[in-house]
Write a protein that holds these residues in place. Structure first.
Motif, PDB file in Angstrom:
ATOM      1  N   MET A  35       0.856  -1.171   0.000  1.00  6.32           N
ATOM      2  CA  MET A  35       0.000   0.000   0.000  1.00  6.32           C
ATOM      3  C   MET A  35       0.897   1.228   0.000  1.00  6.32           C
ATOM      4  SD  MET A  35      -2.250   0.923   3.385  1.00  6.32           S
ATOM      5  CE  MET A  35      -1.690  -0.044   4.741  1.00  6.32           C
ATOM      6  N   HIS A  36       0.702   2.088  -1.003  1.00  7.42           N
ATOM      7  CA  HIS A  36       1.586   3.247  -1.117  1.00  7.42           C
ATOM      8  C   HIS A  36       1.288   4.327  -0.082  1.00  7.42           C
ATOM      9  CE1 HIS A  36      -1.402   5.178  -4.002  1.00  7.42           C
ATOM     10  NE2 HIS A  36      -1.195   6.101  -3.115  1.00  7.42           N
ATOM     11  N   GLU A  37       0.156   4.246   0.589  1.00  5.87           N
ATOM     12  CA  GLU A  37      -0.150   5.217   1.639  1.00  5.87           C
ATOM     13  C   GLU A  37       0.888   5.170   2.756  1.00  5.87           C
ATOM     14  OE1 GLU A  37      -2.442   3.511   0.036  1.00  5.87           O
ATOM     15  OE2 GLU A  37      -4.002   4.925  -0.554  1.00  5.87           O
ATOM     16  N   MET A  38       1.445   3.991   3.028  1.00  5.37           N
ATOM     17  CA  MET A  38       2.484   3.883   4.059  1.00  5.37           C
ATOM     18  C   MET A  38       3.735   4.633   3.630  1.00  5.37           C
ATOM     19  SD  MET A  38       3.531   3.129   6.987  1.00  5.37           S
ATOM     20  CE  MET A  38       2.743   1.828   7.883  1.00  5.37           C
TER      21      MET A  38
ATOM     22  N   VAL B   3       6.009  11.952   4.785  1.00 10.58           N
ATOM     23  CA  VAL B   3       5.479  13.111   5.510  1.00 10.58           C
ATOM     24  C   VAL B   3       6.099  13.189   6.901  1.00 10.58           C
ATOM     25  CG1 VAL B   3       3.393  14.080   6.591  1.00 10.58           C
ATOM     26  CG2 VAL B   3       3.313  13.273   4.208  1.00 10.58           C
ATOM     27  N   VAL B   4       6.126  12.074   7.603  1.00 10.15           N
ATOM     28  CA  VAL B   4       6.700  12.041   8.955  1.00 10.15           C
ATOM     29  C   VAL B   4       8.174  12.443   8.909  1.00 10.15           C
ATOM     30  CG1 VAL B   4       7.335  10.517  10.877  1.00 10.15           C
ATOM     31  CG2 VAL B   4       5.023  10.432   9.912  1.00 10.15           C
ATOM     32  N   ASP B   5       8.929  11.929   7.952  1.00 16.15           N
ATOM     33  CA  ASP B   5      10.349  12.285   7.841  1.00 16.15           C
ATOM     34  C   ASP B   5      10.533  13.783   7.622  1.00 16.15           C
ATOM     35  OD1 ASP B   5      11.090   9.646   8.186  1.00 16.15           O
ATOM     36  OD2 ASP B   5      11.502   9.284   6.055  1.00 16.15           O
TER      37      ASP B   5
ATOM     38  N   PHE C 196      -4.381   5.665   8.861  1.00 14.52           N
ATOM     39  CA  PHE C 196      -3.887   4.485   9.576  1.00 14.52           C
ATOM     40  C   PHE C 196      -2.364   4.406   9.466  1.00 14.52           C
ATOM     41  CE2 PHE C 196      -2.642  -0.010   9.522  1.00 14.52           C
ATOM     42  CZ  PHE C 196      -3.071  -0.397  10.781  1.00 14.52           C
ATOM     43  N   SER C 197      -1.854   4.578   8.260  1.00 14.46           N
ATOM     44  CA  SER C 197      -0.409   4.503   8.031  1.00 14.46           C
ATOM     45  C   SER C 197       0.330   5.612   8.759  1.00 14.46           C
ATOM     46  CB  SER C 197      -0.116   4.585   6.526  1.00 14.46           C
ATOM     47  OG  SER C 197      -0.701   3.498   5.852  1.00 14.46           O
ATOM     48  N   PHE C 198      -0.269   6.800   8.814  1.00 12.96           N
ATOM     49  CA  PHE C 198       0.341   7.935   9.502  1.00 12.96           C
ATOM     50  C   PHE C 198       0.545   7.615  10.979  1.00 12.96           C
ATOM     51  CE2 PHE C 198      -0.016  11.980  11.819  1.00 12.96           C
ATOM     52  CZ  PHE C 198       1.004  12.702  11.221  1.00 12.96           C
TER      53      PHE C 198
END
Length: 130
Positions: free
Chosen positions: A1-4, A10-12, A46-48
């Motif tokens: 899943m590319h959302e992860m 984004v987090v980085d 969810f991935s975020f």
């Protein structure tokens, strides 16, 4: 899943900016996501949450703002909401020469963090509010 992979990127980026700004915690991240970006908002949320674990973003709220896809006809200059599935032929004149104006965005629109130099309630966020 590319959302992860999107969430991790984004987090980085936010964690790097937070470190550079002397933040002790990130409390909110606001993203603009175009309806044609191919992102499932629930999967991204969810991935975020998973990507934030163990970082300065742990527990941060994610706000996803959907951006409606819009196009403009080159010959007649009419503008319209593209919708899903995308309608790229002009509804006014029928021409198929549409220019996509927006709807593919995937960008960080705002971040709110806490600065360790002052008590939390007495300080305005360093960056744009969520």
């Amino acid at each position: 899943m590319h959302e992860m992979s999107i969430a991790m990127a984004v987090v980085d980026q936010v964690a790097e900016a937070a470190r550079a700004g002397g933040a002790t915690a990130v409390t909110c991240v606001r993203l603009q996501v175009g309806e044609l970006a191919g992102v499932v908002p629930d999967a991204l949320s969810f991935s975020f949450g998973l990507a934030c674990a163990g970082t300065v973003l742990e527990g941060a709220e994610l706000i996803v703002e959907s951006v409606t896809a819009r196009a403009r006809c080159a010959p007649c200059a009419d503008e319209w909401a593209v919708g899903m599935p995308p309608q790229l032929s002009c509804p006014a004149c029928g021409e198929a020469t549409a220019e996509l104006l927006c709807g593919r965005e995937l960008q960080i629109a705002g971040v709110r963090w806490e600065d360790g130099a002052a008590p939390e309630p007495a300080r305005e966020p360093i960056s744009q509010e969520c």
